[in-house]
Design a protein around this motif. Sequence first.
Motif, PDB file in Angstrom:
ATOM      1  N   ASN A  78      -4.134 -17.046  30.171  1.00 43.95           N
ATOM      2  CA  ASN A  78      -4.816 -15.746  30.205  1.00 43.95           C
ATOM      3  C   ASN A  78      -5.169 -15.310  31.622  1.00 43.95           C
ATOM      4  O   ASN A  78      -5.211 -14.118  31.911  1.00 43.95           O
ATOM      5  CB  ASN A  78      -6.101 -15.801  29.369  1.00 43.95           C
ATOM      6  CG  ASN A  78      -5.784 -15.817  27.890  1.00 43.95           C
ATOM      7  OD1 ASN A  78      -4.709 -15.398  27.481  1.00 43.95           O
ATOM      8  ND2 ASN A  78      -6.709 -16.324  27.090  1.00 43.95           N
ATOM      9  N   ASP A  79      -5.411 -16.256  32.486  1.00 41.26           N
ATOM     10  CA  ASP A  79      -5.799 -15.890  33.851  1.00 41.26           C
ATOM     11  C   ASP A  79      -4.592 -15.748  34.779  1.00 41.26           C
ATOM     12  O   ASP A  79      -4.748 -15.633  35.986  1.00 41.26           O
ATOM     13  CB  ASP A  79      -6.787 -16.921  34.409  1.00 41.26           C
ATOM     14  CG  ASP A  79      -6.199 -18.325  34.463  1.00 41.26           C
ATOM     15  OD1 ASP A  79      -5.145 -18.555  33.824  1.00 41.26           O
ATOM     16  OD2 ASP A  79      -6.804 -19.183  35.130  1.00 41.26           O
ATOM     17  N   GLN A  95      -1.711 -10.643  36.354  1.00 42.54           N
ATOM     18  CA  GLN A  95      -1.464  -9.541  35.423  1.00 42.54           C
ATOM     19  C   GLN A  95      -0.221  -8.725  35.793  1.00 42.54           C
ATOM     20  O   GLN A  95       0.493  -8.254  34.921  1.00 42.54           O
ATOM     21  CB  GLN A  95      -2.698  -8.622  35.356  1.00 42.54           C
ATOM     22  CG  GLN A  95      -3.904  -9.247  34.699  1.00 42.54           C
ATOM     23  CD  GLN A  95      -3.615  -9.658  33.261  1.00 42.54           C
ATOM     24  OE1 GLN A  95      -2.977  -8.946  32.505  1.00 42.54           O
ATOM     25  NE2 GLN A  95      -4.077 -10.848  32.888  1.00 42.54           N
TER      26      GLN A  95
END
Length: 140
Positions: A70-71, A74
């Motif tokens: 998730n980290d 992006q």
Amino acid sequence: MKNPTTLEFAGNMLAYKDNLKSLTDSIRDVESQVDDNLQQALIKSSSLIKLSKDIKEIELMSQALEDLPNDYNQLSKKKLLTSLRHMVFESQCMLIKEVQKSLLKAAEAMTDAGNGITLMSNFNTMIKTLDKMNEKVKDT
């Protein structure tokens, strides 16, 4: 059994020659149709192979996207998602082209069915020709 005269023999030979030509033409017609059918099968299978390969690549990319933490960056996730969307779109386009080809072939399928019936008729003609030749051989 009587011996045929030269005139009868010449007529039989001409009929035999015509029957043999008819038989040869029928064989060529059948061979040509079979060759066309084989070519169409090869073209169809190559498209299916490409589609299967694309689906596997899409699956791998989606698994990679799912496995990212998730980290994770992006921007990288967004690029991977964009690439995935692009591959899905390309696969859809290829599939649409294949569907269009299939629709065109459906119209041709009726003609092919007619050709198949004609081929069957050619086989029947071959059998009749062979029967005639057999009768001529029996009579001489």
